[in-house]
Design a protein around this motif. Structure first.
Motif, PDB file in Angstrom:
ATOM      1  N   MET A 167      42.161  65.613  39.973  1.00 10.40           N
ATOM      2  CA  MET A 167      42.721  66.662  40.818  1.00 10.40           C
ATOM      3  C   MET A 167      43.781  67.420  40.042  1.00 10.40           C
ATOM      4  O   MET A 167      44.585  66.840  39.345  1.00 10.40           O
ATOM      5  CB  MET A 167      43.360  66.028  42.047  1.00 10.40           C
ATOM      6  N   LYS A 168      43.754  68.726  40.148  1.00 12.74           N
ATOM      7  CA  LYS A 168      44.774  69.518  39.471  1.00 12.74           C
ATOM      8  C   LYS A 168      45.663  70.208  40.479  1.00 12.74           C
ATOM      9  O   LYS A 168      45.282  70.434  41.614  1.00 12.74           O
ATOM     10  CB  LYS A 168      44.117  70.547  38.547  1.00 12.74           C
ATOM     11  N   PHE A 169      46.881  70.522  40.044  1.00 11.45           N
ATOM     12  CA  PHE A 169      47.844  71.219  40.873  1.00 11.45           C
ATOM     13  C   PHE A 169      47.709  72.716  40.677  1.00 11.45           C
ATOM     14  O   PHE A 169      47.355  73.199  39.612  1.00 11.45           O
ATOM     15  CB  PHE A 169      49.278  70.864  40.451  1.00 11.45           C
ATOM     16  N   LEU A 170      48.045  73.460  41.695  1.00 15.06           N
ATOM     17  CA  LEU A 170      48.335  74.883  41.560  1.00 15.06           C
ATOM     18  C   LEU A 170      49.788  75.051  41.952  1.00 15.06           C
ATOM     19  O   LEU A 170      50.140  74.884  43.107  1.00 15.06           O
ATOM     20  CB  LEU A 170      47.451  75.720  42.485  1.00 15.06           C
ATOM     21  N   LEU A 171      50.625  75.344  40.972  1.00 14.13           N
ATOM     22  CA  LEU A 171      52.032  75.547  41.279  1.00 14.13           C
ATOM     23  C   LEU A 171      52.221  76.946  41.830  1.00 14.13           C
ATOM     24  O   LEU A 171      51.627  77.905  41.342  1.00 14.13           O
ATOM     25  CB  LEU A 171      52.868  75.377  40.007  1.00 14.13           C
ATOM     26  N   LEU A 172      53.045  77.049  42.859  1.00 14.53           N
ATOM     27  CA  LEU A 172      53.219  78.327  43.522  1.00 14.53           C
ATOM     28  C   LEU A 172      54.546  78.926  43.105  1.00 14.53           C
ATOM     29  O   LEU A 172      55.596  78.398  43.408  1.00 14.53           O
ATOM     30  CB  LEU A 172      53.169  78.122  45.038  1.00 14.53           C
ATOM     31  N   VAL A 231      46.647  71.792  45.333  1.00 15.90           N
ATOM     32  CA  VAL A 231      45.940  70.639  44.796  1.00 15.90           C
ATOM     33  C   VAL A 231      44.433  70.811  44.898  1.00 15.90           C
ATOM     34  O   VAL A 231      43.907  71.133  45.963  1.00 15.90           O
ATOM     35  CB  VAL A 231      46.352  69.354  45.543  1.00 15.90           C
ATOM     36  N   ASP A 232      43.754  70.608  43.775  1.00 12.18           N
ATOM     37  CA  ASP A 232      42.296  70.581  43.758  1.00 12.18           C
ATOM     38  C   ASP A 232      41.859  69.146  44.007  1.00 12.18           C
ATOM     39  O   ASP A 232      41.906  68.304  43.114  1.00 12.18           O
ATOM     40  CB  ASP A 232      41.787  71.081  42.403  1.00 12.18           C
ATOM     41  N   THR A 233      41.433  68.854  45.216  1.00 13.44           N
ATOM     42  CA  THR A 233      41.128  67.471  45.604  1.00 13.44           C
ATOM     43  C   THR A 233      39.803  66.976  45.048  1.00 13.44           C
ATOM     44  O   THR A 233      39.432  65.825  45.279  1.00 13.44           O
ATOM     45  CB  THR A 233      41.103  67.354  47.138  1.00 13.44           C
ATOM     46  N   THR A 234      39.081  67.816  44.328  1.00 14.98           N
ATOM     47  CA  THR A 234      37.789  67.392  43.776  1.00 14.98           C
ATOM     48  C   THR A 234      37.878  67.000  42.315  1.00 14.98           C
ATOM     49  O   THR A 234      36.911  66.470  41.758  1.00 14.98           O
ATOM     50  CB  THR A 234      36.746  68.506  43.915  1.00 14.98           C
ATOM     51  N   ALA A 235      38.984  67.269  41.664  1.00 16.69           N
ATOM     52  CA  ALA A 235      39.126  66.983  40.238  1.00 16.69           C
ATOM     53  C   ALA A 235      40.111  65.841  40.043  1.00 16.69           C
ATOM     54  O   ALA A 235      41.301  65.992  40.312  1.00 16.69           O
ATOM     55  CB  ALA A 235      39.599  68.228  39.494  1.00 16.69           C
ATOM     56  N   ILE A 236      39.621  64.702  39.607  1.00 17.24           N
ATOM     57  CA  ILE A 236      40.451  63.510  39.464  1.00 17.24           C
ATOM     58  C   ILE A 236      40.777  63.298  37.999  1.00 17.24           C
ATOM     59  O   ILE A 236      39.888  63.242  37.146  1.00 17.24           O
ATOM     60  CB  ILE A 236      39.744  62.259  40.023  1.00 17.24           C
ATOM     61  N   HIS A 237      42.051  63.144  37.707  1.00 17.72           N
ATOM     62  CA  HIS A 237      42.505  62.889  36.351  1.00 17.72           C
ATOM     63  C   HIS A 237      43.559  61.797  36.381  1.00 17.72           C
ATOM     64  O   HIS A 237      44.155  61.518  37.400  1.00 17.72           O
ATOM     65  CB  HIS A 237      43.086  64.161  35.719  1.00 17.72           C
ATOM     66  N   ASN A 238      43.786  61.197  35.245  1.00 15.68           N
ATOM     67  CA  ASN A 238      44.746  60.094  35.185  1.00 15.68           C
ATOM     68  C   ASN A 238      45.783  60.296  34.088  1.00 15.68           C
ATOM     69  O   ASN A 238      46.152  59.368  33.383  1.00 15.68           O
ATOM     70  CB  ASN A 238      44.010  58.770  34.978  1.00 15.68           C
ATOM     71  N   GLY A 239      46.231  61.493  33.910  1.00 14.98           N
ATOM     72  CA  GLY A 239      47.240  61.732  32.888  1.00 14.98           C
ATOM     73  C   GLY A 239      46.599  61.924  31.530  1.00 14.98           C
ATOM     74  O   GLY A 239      45.395  61.720  31.336  1.00 14.98           O
TER      75      GLY A 239
END
Length: 342
Positions: free
Chosen positions: A1-6, A319-327
Motif C-alpha cells: 500500500m502506498k500513501f498519497l500525501l496531501l 492510502v492505496d489499499t491494494t499495494a502492499i509493501h514492507n519497507g
C-alpha cells in the motif's frame, strides 16, 4: 500500500531550487497518478473541509524548573478534526524505516511522552482510501521519533552525535553493506525503554492523533517523524502488534522556520555538539520529493499564538489499499547534489 500525501503542489519547484544542477527527474507516472487522484477526490475533500468543527483548545500549564528551564505540561485532551485536512493529493514513495525501528517497543497508546521533556507536540494524522475517496477507518498508525537531544528509546546507549554507520562498525567490526542496506539492526538495541513510540487506530473519520514532544535531531538528519500504517492488524497481550500488513512506511518533516524557533528553547538549545541539518538537505526528504510527495506537516501553535508553547502538526495520507509493501532496504540518505547526509 502506498500513501498519497496531501499538501502543496509547489514542492517540485522548491526541490529544484534547493538542489541546483543535475539530479534525478520526478517520476512522471507517479505524478500523473497523483493528479488523477486529486481530481477524482477533490469534491469529497472540499466537503470534508467545509464540515470541519472548531478545533478544541488545549490547556497548557507552564512551570519553571529549578535549573531555569521551562516545562510544558499538557492538561487537556488532544484536539480532533471531523474531516481529513488537506489541500492536494500527491503521491509519495515508500521510505526507509531507518535503523531505530523496534516493533517490540511500539505499544498501543496515544500519549507517548512518558518522562521526556520538551515542547508539547500533537500529531493529527488522517488517512483516505484513494479508491473510494473516503476516510480509511480502523487502520493502525504507528509512529516513533527521537527525543529533544536526538536519542531514540530502546537505543539510548547509542550516541546521536555519531552517525549510525560509524556506530554499527564500532559494535560489529564490519561496514554496513550498501547493497543490502540495514534490513535488521535490532540487535543493537541497548535497553527496553519505550518513550516517544506508539500506535493507535484511525476512528470513524479516518483520523488518529498522538500526544508527544517536538522531536530533536541527530547527526546527518533533519527533524523528522517515522510513521507506518498497518491493516488487518491485531495486538498481543503486552500491547505490541501481533499481526498485520505493513502497508507503507514514511518519514514526515516540519517547516524549517518552526524547527528553528523550537530549537532555540531548552532543552533543544542544549544540544550544541553537532549542527542540525535543514530539511532541504535531508536525503530522505529529497527522495520523497522526487515523486511530488509533500512530506512536510502543516503546523499551528497549540495555544494559537506561540509555537514555543506547543505545536500541532497535521497531515493527511491518501492510502492505496491494494499495494502492499514492507519497507525498503535502500540507503535512507542517498547522495544528493548539495551533499546530503548518511
Amino acid at each position: 500500500m502506498k500513501f498519497l500525501l496531501l499538501g502543496s503542489t509547489l514542492l517540485l519547484s522548491t526541490v529544484v531550487q534547493a538542489h541546483p544542477g543535475p539530479h534525478s527527474q520526478p517520476d512522471a507516472v507517479q505524478l500523473a497518478r497523483r493528479g488523477a487522484v486529486a481530481k477524482r477526490c477533490s469534491d469529497t475533500v472540499g466537503l470534508m473541509k467545509r464540515n470541519r468543527h472548531a478545533m478544541r483548545r488545549r490547556a497548557l500549564s507552564l512551570s519553571d524548573d529549578d535549573d531555569g528551564t521551562t516545562t510544558y505540561t499538557i492538561t487537556a485532551e488532544a484536539p480532533k478534526y471531523d474531516f481529513l485536512k488537506n489541500d492536494t493529493c500527491i503521491l509519495t514513495p515508500e521510505t526507509s524505516p531507518g535503523p531505530y525501528i523496534y516493533p517490540r517497543s511500539q505499544t498501543l497508546r496515544q500519549d507517548i511522552v512518558e518522562d521526556q521533556i520538551g515542547v508539547p507536540f500533537v500529531m493529527d494524522i488522517g488517512l483516505m482510501d484513494i479508491h473510494t475517496c473516503e476516510p480509511l477507518t480502523d487502520a493502525l498508525v504507528d509512529v516513533w521519533h527521537c527525543n529533544a537531544t536526538g536519542s531514540y528509546s530502546s537505543f539510548t546507549g547509542l550516541n546521536p552525535d555519531i552517525s549510525f554507520p560509524e556506530q554499527y562498525f564500532e559494535s560489529t567490526g564490519t561496514q554496513i553493506d550498501a547493497d543490502s542496506g540495514m534490513s535488521d539492526v535490532s540487535f543493537l538495541a541497548t535497553d527496553d525503554t519505550t518513550w516517544l513510540r506508539g500506535m493507535w487506530p484511525t476512528d470513524e473519520n479516518g483520523v488518529t492523533s498522538f500526544t508527544s514532544i517536538f522531536p530533536g535531531f541527530y547527526t546527518n538528519r533533519a527533524i523528522h517523524i517515522h510513521v507506518q500504517v498497518h491493516t488487518n492488524w491485531s495486538i498481543t497481550s503486552n500491547g505490541t502488534i501481533g499481526a498485520g500488513r505493513t502497508v507503507n512506511t514514511a518519514q514526515l518533516f516540519v517547516n524549517e522556520d518552526v524547527a528553528t524557533e523550537i530549537m532555540a528553547v531548552p532543552p533543544y538549545s542544549h544540544h550544541t555538539q553537532i549542527q542540525r541539518k535543514p530539511v532541504s538537505e535531508d536525503g530522505v526528504y529529497y527522495e520523497e520529493s522526487l515523486t511530488g510527495a509533500m512530506a512536510i506537516m502543516d503546523t499551528e501553535p497549540l495555544d494559537g499564538q506561540d509555537y514555543r508553547n506547543g505545536v500541532l502538526g497535521y497531515i493527511t495520507l491518501g492510502v492505496d489499499t491494494t499495494a502492499i509493501h514492507n519497507g525498503t532496504t535502500e540507503d535512507p540518505n542517498p547522495p544528493i547534489p548539495t551533499g546530503g547526509g548518511n
